[in-house]
Design an enzyme around this catalytic site. Structure first.
Site, PDB file in Angstrom:
ATOM      1  CD  GLU A  29      19.298  25.221  65.637  1.00 30.04           C
ATOM      2  OE1 GLU A  29      18.871  26.256  65.081  1.00 30.04           O
ATOM      3  OE2 GLU A  29      20.416  25.150  66.183  1.00 30.04           O
ATOM      4  CG  LEU A  58      18.338  27.221  69.165  1.00 31.82           C
ATOM      5  CD1 LEU A  58      17.577  27.052  67.873  1.00 31.82           C
ATOM      6  CD2 LEU A  58      17.821  28.443  69.926  1.00 31.82           C
ATOM      7  CB  ALA A  59      22.790  22.904  70.998  1.00 27.81           C
ATOM      8  CD  GLU A  60      23.621  26.530  65.992  1.00 29.20           C
ATOM      9  OE1 GLU A  60      24.011  26.695  67.185  1.00 29.20           O
ATOM     10  OE2 GLU A  60      22.641  27.121  65.516  1.00 29.20           O
ATOM     11  CD  GLN A  82      16.762  27.965  62.483  1.00 29.85           C
ATOM     12  OE1 GLN A  82      16.918  28.908  63.266  1.00 29.85           O
ATOM     13  NE2 GLN A  82      15.844  27.033  62.655  1.00 29.85           N
ATOM     14  CG  PHE A  83      20.430  31.388  59.332  1.00 27.33           C
ATOM     15  CD1 PHE A  83      20.020  31.890  58.110  1.00 27.33           C
ATOM     16  CD2 PHE A  83      19.496  31.245  60.345  1.00 27.33           C
ATOM     17  CE1 PHE A  83      18.692  32.242  57.907  1.00 27.33           C
ATOM     18  CE2 PHE A  83      18.174  31.594  60.157  1.00 27.33           C
ATOM     19  CZ  PHE A  83      17.766  32.095  58.921  1.00 27.33           C
ATOM     20  CG  PHE A  86      24.066  30.560  63.760  1.00 27.19           C
ATOM     21  CD1 PHE A  86      24.480  31.819  64.161  1.00 27.19           C
ATOM     22  CD2 PHE A  86      22.748  30.394  63.376  1.00 27.19           C
ATOM     23  CE1 PHE A  86      23.605  32.892  64.184  1.00 27.19           C
ATOM     24  CE2 PHE A  86      21.857  31.465  63.395  1.00 27.19           C
ATOM     25  CZ  PHE A  86      22.289  32.715  63.805  1.00 27.19           C
ATOM     26  CG  HIS A 129      20.634  35.263  60.260  1.00 24.34           C
ATOM     27  ND1 HIS A 129      21.001  35.937  61.405  1.00 24.34           N
ATOM     28  CD2 HIS A 129      19.607  34.458  60.614  1.00 24.34           C
ATOM     29  CE1 HIS A 129      20.227  35.557  62.403  1.00 24.34           C
ATOM     30  NE2 HIS A 129      19.373  34.663  61.950  1.00 24.34           N
TER      31      HIS A 129
END
Length: 325
Positions: A29, A58-60, A82-83, A86, A129
């Site tokens: 992302e 935006l989809a892990e 991103q973190f 997630f 996070h």
């Protein structure tokens, strides 16, 4: 040699591998033009093009699925979550697919995927996070879990991770991204996965730790030295598999040990380290092996973070208790 922060060393590692191997792809992302939320991939898309460094939705779960498909078709994906809080959205791809690929295919396919992700407390991030979820990965066979504590280690370990034919979860503590600089070679070098590093020699007690707690433990060791206590500090660097041989060698020298981790007591990998020491070196011990961890609660909101996380004074107190046992 150049003075680099950890984030710069991580960027440099990806730059090295993008140059060395055209099958290396970097995606996640906002990792393209924006360079990621922490700028870990800054400049890489401009240098290597949108086909090799690119943004994803935006989809892990989609990022993980893409990595699985690319890995079995000859590519060497470096995916960014991103973190790491997630990771649950990508859990199936990592644990049920990547970790089992070699076994499931009888060695026909491999999963040369590196899952990069920031984590860790002390920087007042929003909920989900900062969570330390390395224990979930370490309890999943087939996955190597790496957590560097210095810029030098970060670059060498990330290069090794990208070159590995098995999946590697590479966790980057946010507090360490820009907290200090050290000399890092600008050229190609690697550090073997699964090998711990003795960050400080000592004779009275072994402190086993990883990530940001390495620096917390080193600070405690300096204070303990003033009281005549010589603490050896071991940075595991790879928490799965654990370099238990280095740990046991140290414990047989100091006869006392403690494990320090940021994760909750029921999480992380401290319990595994303690069990290994008890199984292999119990006759060398002069005191129980103790753990210093965060409490067994969900990660708190920012206002309570400093109270919740272990600090160097906690390390000193626990070490002195063991010494005086």
């Amino acid at each position: 040699m150049a003075q680099m922060t950890m984030i710069q060393a991580i960027t440099d590692a990806m730059r090295v591998e993008l140059k060395n191997d055209e099958k290396v792809l970097v995606f996640g992302e906002d990792v393209g033009q924006n360079g990621g939320v922490f700028r870990a991939t800054e400049g890489l898309q401009k240098e290597y093009g949108e086909d090799r460094v690119f943004d994803t939705p935006l989809a892990e779960s989609g990022i993980g699925g893409l990595a699985v498909g690319l890995s079995v078709t000859g590519f060497r994906p470096v995916m960014e979550l991103q973190f790491f809080g997630f990771v649950f959205e990508a859990f199936d791809a990592i644990v049920a697919q990547l970790a089992r690929m070699r076994y499931r295919s009888g060695g026909t396919y491999h999963s040369p995927v590196t899952i990069r992700s920031p984590f860790g407390g002390g920087v007042k991030t929003p909920e989900l996070h900062a969570d330390s979820l390395e224990g979930l990965m370490a309890q999943s066979p087939g996955i190597t879990v790496v957590i560097p504590s210095t810029p030098y280690d970060a670059k060498g370990l990330l290069i090794s991770s990208i070159r590995s034919n098995d999946p590697v979860v590479f966790l980057e503590h946010m507090k360490l991204y820009r907290s200090f600089r050290e000399e890092v070679p600008e050229d190609d070098y690697s550090i073997p996965l699964g090998k711990a590093d003795v960050k400080r020699e000592g004779t009275d007690i072994t402190i086993i730790t990883y990530g940001a707690m390495v620096h917390t433990s080193l600070k405690a060791a300096e204070e303990l030295e003033k009281d005549g206590i010589s603490a050896e500090v071991i940075d595991l660097r790879t928490v799965s598999p654990i370099d238990i041989e280095t740990v046991i060698k140290s414990v047989e020298k100091t006869n006392r040990a403690m494990v320090v981790q940021e994760a909750q007591k029921q999480a992380g990998i401290a319990a595994q380290v303690v069990a290994e020491i008890n199984e292999r070196a119990i006759l060398s011990l002069e005191a129980p092996v103790l753990r210093l961890t965060s409490p067994d609660t969900v990660f708190p909101f920012a206002s309570a973070e400093d109270t919740w996380l272990p600090n160097h004074k906690d390390v000193i107190k626990k070490a002195k208790y063991i010494i005086e046992f």
